[in-house]
Write a protein that holds these residues in place. Sequence first.
Motif, PDB file in Angstrom:
ATOM      1  N   CYS A  34       9.000  -4.094  -6.772  1.00 55.09           N
ATOM      2  CA  CYS A  34       8.688  -3.473  -5.482  1.00 55.09           C
ATOM      3  C   CYS A  34       9.834  -2.571  -5.043  1.00 55.09           C
ATOM      4  N   GLY A  53       0.670  -3.151  -5.821  1.00 50.16           N
ATOM      5  CA  GLY A  53       0.991  -3.655  -4.495  1.00 50.16           C
ATOM      6  C   GLY A  53       1.955  -4.822  -4.609  1.00 50.16           C
ATOM      7  N   TYR A  57       2.786  -9.338  -0.172  1.00 49.45           N
ATOM      8  CA  TYR A  57       1.937  -8.819   0.903  1.00 49.45           C
ATOM      9  C   TYR A  57       1.356  -9.993   1.668  1.00 49.45           C
ATOM     10  N   LYS A  61       4.922  -4.546   2.466  1.00 51.44           N
ATOM     11  CA  LYS A  61       3.802  -3.643   2.195  1.00 51.44           C
ATOM     12  C   LYS A  61       4.171  -2.530   1.215  1.00 51.44           C
ATOM     13  N   THR A  63       4.145  -0.283  -2.056  1.00 50.27           N
ATOM     14  CA  THR A  63       3.112   0.121  -3.011  1.00 50.27           C
ATOM     15  C   THR A  63       3.668   1.157  -3.967  1.00 50.27           C
TER      16      THR A  63
END
Length: 66
Positions: A34, A53, A57, A61, A63
Amino acid sequence: MAPPPRPVQQPPKAPRVATPPPRQKAGTSGNPSCPRCGSAMRRRSGRYGQFWGCSRYPRCKGTRNI
């Protein structure tokens, strides 16, 4: 009578060098990490197609596009 054939000499072998295993992108299964929190990402599908994603989550958040 002819003399016996001489054995053929082989060139010396180069020493074997251990090569490291290929690096994974991130995480344990090759998933990207991430960009916000650094944890593993999951492949998800949404209205506009698939994307990566964050596995944390809704707390994170983050992406990425595939």
